[in-house]
Write a protein that holds these residues in place. Structure first.
Motif, PDB file in Angstrom:
ATOM      1  N   ALA A  81       0.834  -1.197   0.000  1.00 43.65           N
ATOM      2  CA  ALA A  81       0.000   0.000   0.000  1.00 43.65           C
ATOM      3  C   ALA A  81       0.875   1.257   0.000  1.00 43.65           C
ATOM      4  N   ASP A  82       1.931   1.236   0.800  1.00 43.02           N
ATOM      5  CA  ASP A  82       2.853   2.383   0.824  1.00 43.02           C
ATOM      6  C   ASP A  82       3.518   2.573  -0.543  1.00 43.02           C
ATOM      7  N   GLN A  83       3.934   1.470  -1.129  1.00 40.08           N
ATOM      8  CA  GLN A  83       4.586   1.538  -2.443  1.00 40.08           C
ATOM      9  C   GLN A  83       3.617   2.061  -3.497  1.00 40.08           C
ATOM     10  N   ALA A  84       2.379   1.581  -3.468  1.00 42.91           N
ATOM     11  CA  ALA A  84       1.386   2.046  -4.436  1.00 42.91           C
ATOM     12  C   ALA A  84       1.112   3.536  -4.242  1.00 42.91           C
ATOM     13  N   GLY A  85       1.022   3.960  -2.990  1.00 43.28           N
ATOM     14  CA  GLY A  85       0.816   5.381  -2.715  1.00 43.28           C
ATOM     15  C   GLY A  85       1.961   6.227  -3.240  1.00 43.28           C
ATOM     16  N   ASP A  86       3.179   5.730  -3.050  1.00 43.38           N
ATOM     17  CA  ASP A  86       4.353   6.444  -3.562  1.00 43.38           C
ATOM     18  C   ASP A  86       4.327   6.525  -5.084  1.00 43.38           C
ATOM     19  N   GLN A  87       3.920   5.425  -5.720  1.00 42.60           N
ATOM     20  CA  GLN A  87       3.867   5.418  -7.182  1.00 42.60           C
ATOM     21  C   GLN A  87       2.802   6.369  -7.707  1.00 42.60           C
ATOM     22  N   VAL A  88       1.642   6.391  -7.056  1.00 44.59           N
ATOM     23  CA  VAL A  88       0.584   7.319  -7.474  1.00 44.59           C
ATOM     24  C   VAL A  88       1.053   8.757  -7.316  1.00 44.59           C
ATOM     25  N   ALA A  89       1.703   9.034  -6.203  1.00 44.72           N
ATOM     26  CA  ALA A  89       2.207  10.387  -5.984  1.00 44.72           C
ATOM     27  C   ALA A  89       3.266  10.747  -7.030  1.00 44.72           C
ATOM     28  N   ALA A  90       4.121   9.766  -7.372  1.00 41.95           N
ATOM     29  CA  ALA A  90       5.153  10.028  -8.383  1.00 41.95           C
ATOM     30  C   ALA A  90       4.529  10.283  -9.746  1.00 41.95           C
ATOM     31  N   LEU A  91       3.492   9.511 -10.089  1.00 40.12           N
ATOM     32  CA  LEU A  91       2.821   9.728 -11.379  1.00 40.12           C
ATOM     33  C   LEU A  91       2.129  11.085 -11.421  1.00 40.12           C
ATOM     34  N   ALA A  92       1.497  11.450 -10.318  1.00 41.60           N
ATOM     35  CA  ALA A  92       0.844  12.765 -10.281  1.00 41.60           C
ATOM     36  C   ALA A  92       1.887  13.873 -10.423  1.00 41.60           C
ATOM     37  N   THR A  93       3.028  13.683  -9.785  1.00 40.07           N
ATOM     38  CA  THR A  93       4.101  14.673  -9.887  1.00 40.07           C
ATOM     39  C   THR A  93       4.628  14.731 -11.319  1.00 40.07           C
ATOM     40  N   GLN A  94       4.780  13.566 -11.961  1.00 38.18           N
ATOM     41  CA  GLN A  94       5.255  13.540 -13.347  1.00 38.18           C
ATOM     42  C   GLN A  94       4.274  14.270 -14.263  1.00 38.18           C
ATOM     43  N   GLY A  95       2.988  14.007 -14.064  1.00 35.99           N
ATOM     44  CA  GLY A  95       1.976  14.667 -14.892  1.00 35.99           C
ATOM     45  C   GLY A  95       1.979  16.168 -14.682  1.00 35.99           C
ATOM     46  N   GLN A  96       2.081  16.588 -13.438  1.00 35.41           N
ATOM     47  CA  GLN A  96       2.101  18.018 -13.131  1.00 35.41           C
ATOM     48  C   GLN A  96       3.367  18.660 -13.695  1.00 35.41           C
ATOM     49  N   ASP A  97       4.497  17.970 -13.580  1.00 31.29           N
ATOM     50  CA  ASP A  97       5.754  18.489 -14.131  1.00 31.29           C
ATOM     51  C   ASP A  97       5.670  18.636 -15.651  1.00 31.29           C
ATOM     52  N   LEU A  98       5.055  17.665 -16.303  1.00 33.28           N
ATOM     53  CA  LEU A  98       4.892  17.715 -17.754  1.00 33.28           C
ATOM     54  C   LEU A  98       4.046  18.928 -18.145  1.00 33.28           C
ATOM     55  N   LEU A  99       2.932  19.112 -17.449  1.00 32.13           N
ATOM     56  CA  LEU A  99       2.057  20.245 -17.731  1.00 32.13           C
ATOM     57  C   LEU A  99       2.781  21.566 -17.478  1.00 32.13           C
ATOM     58  N   ASN A 100       3.499  21.634 -16.357  1.00 31.35           N
ATOM     59  CA  ASN A 100       4.236  22.858 -16.034  1.00 31.35           C
ATOM     60  C   ASN A 100       5.288  23.170 -17.098  1.00 31.35           C
ATOM     61  N   SER A 101       5.983  22.151 -17.598  1.00 40.82           N
ATOM     62  CA  SER A 101       7.007  22.392 -18.626  1.00 40.82           C
ATOM     63  C   SER A 101       6.360  22.912 -19.914  1.00 40.82           C
ATOM     64  N   TRP A 102       5.166  22.413 -20.258  1.00 38.61           N
ATOM     65  CA  TRP A 102       4.476  22.906 -21.456  1.00 38.61           C
ATOM     66  C   TRP A 102       4.133  24.388 -21.318  1.00 38.61           C
ATOM     67  N   ILE A 103       3.662  24.735 -20.141  1.00 40.11           N
ATOM     68  CA  ILE A 103       3.261  26.138 -19.919  1.00 40.11           C
ATOM     69  C   ILE A 103       4.493  27.032 -19.896  1.00 40.11           C
ATOM     70  N   GLU A 104       5.551  26.602 -19.182  1.00 43.61           N
ATOM     71  CA  GLU A 104       6.771  27.396 -19.089  1.00 43.61           C
ATOM     72  C   GLU A 104       7.445  27.566 -20.453  1.00 43.61           C
TER      73      GLU A 104
END
Length: 163
Positions: A81-104
């Motif tokens: 469960a901890d690992q899955a939570g970490d992976q979900v958080a990492a994916l959300a961070t990756q998605g947000q980083d991707l969006l931020n790079s497009w805007i920047e």
């Protein structure tokens, strides 16, 4: 004389013992059967006690093993469960980083929309396949209806940030 008396007492006692032994009748078949039944009962009782002790020890061992297995399963579930939570958080961070790079980089603004570059970056990203598919669908919607860019950027932002 005391030796003689002691010797006489010993001889009399031995004689009396021999007399009682030889005059005692043989056990009857009923007495033999009862004696055998008593012996068998004792043997069965001892065997039952032995089996009961062994069963108790086995049950105790199994209980300990089950407890250990349950503890290990609980720990494994917690770790997963901890690992899955970490992976979900990492994916959300990756998605947000991707969006931020497009805007920047100016590739995704209200005034600019670089469809090909955005689709390529989604396909090359480490996002889960279902997120990639949804993100590309939103980008397709923007390309088809540029007037919805503001709404679709918000939708894309929600998708990629895990909201």
């Amino acid at each position: 004389m005391s030796r003689t008396i002691i010797l006489a007492v010993v001889i009399i006692a031995a004689g009396a013992g021999i007399y009682f032994y030889t005059t005692q009748p043989d056990p009857t078949p009923a007495e033999q059967l009862q004696s055998a039944a008593e012996d068998a009962s004792e043997a069965v009782s001892e065997a039952a006690n032995s089996v009961t002790e062994q069963a108790s020890e086995a049950a105790s061992s199994i209980s300990e093993q089950a407890s250990d297995a349950a503890e290990q399963a609980g720990q494994t579930a917690t770790d997963l469960a901890d690992q899955a939570g970490d992976q979900v958080a990492a994916l959300a961070t990756q998605g947000q980083d991707l969006l931020n790079s497009w805007i920047e980089d100016g590739k995704l603004t209200l005034d600019n929309f670089d469809y090909d570059t955005l689709v390529a970056s989604v396909q090359e990203s480490d996002l889960a396949q279902n997120l990639k598919t949804q993100a590309i669908q939103i980008l397709d919607d923007i390309k088809a209806s540029p007037e919805t860019i503001a709404t679709k950027i918000q939708e894309l932002s929600n998708l990629l940030s895990g909201q």
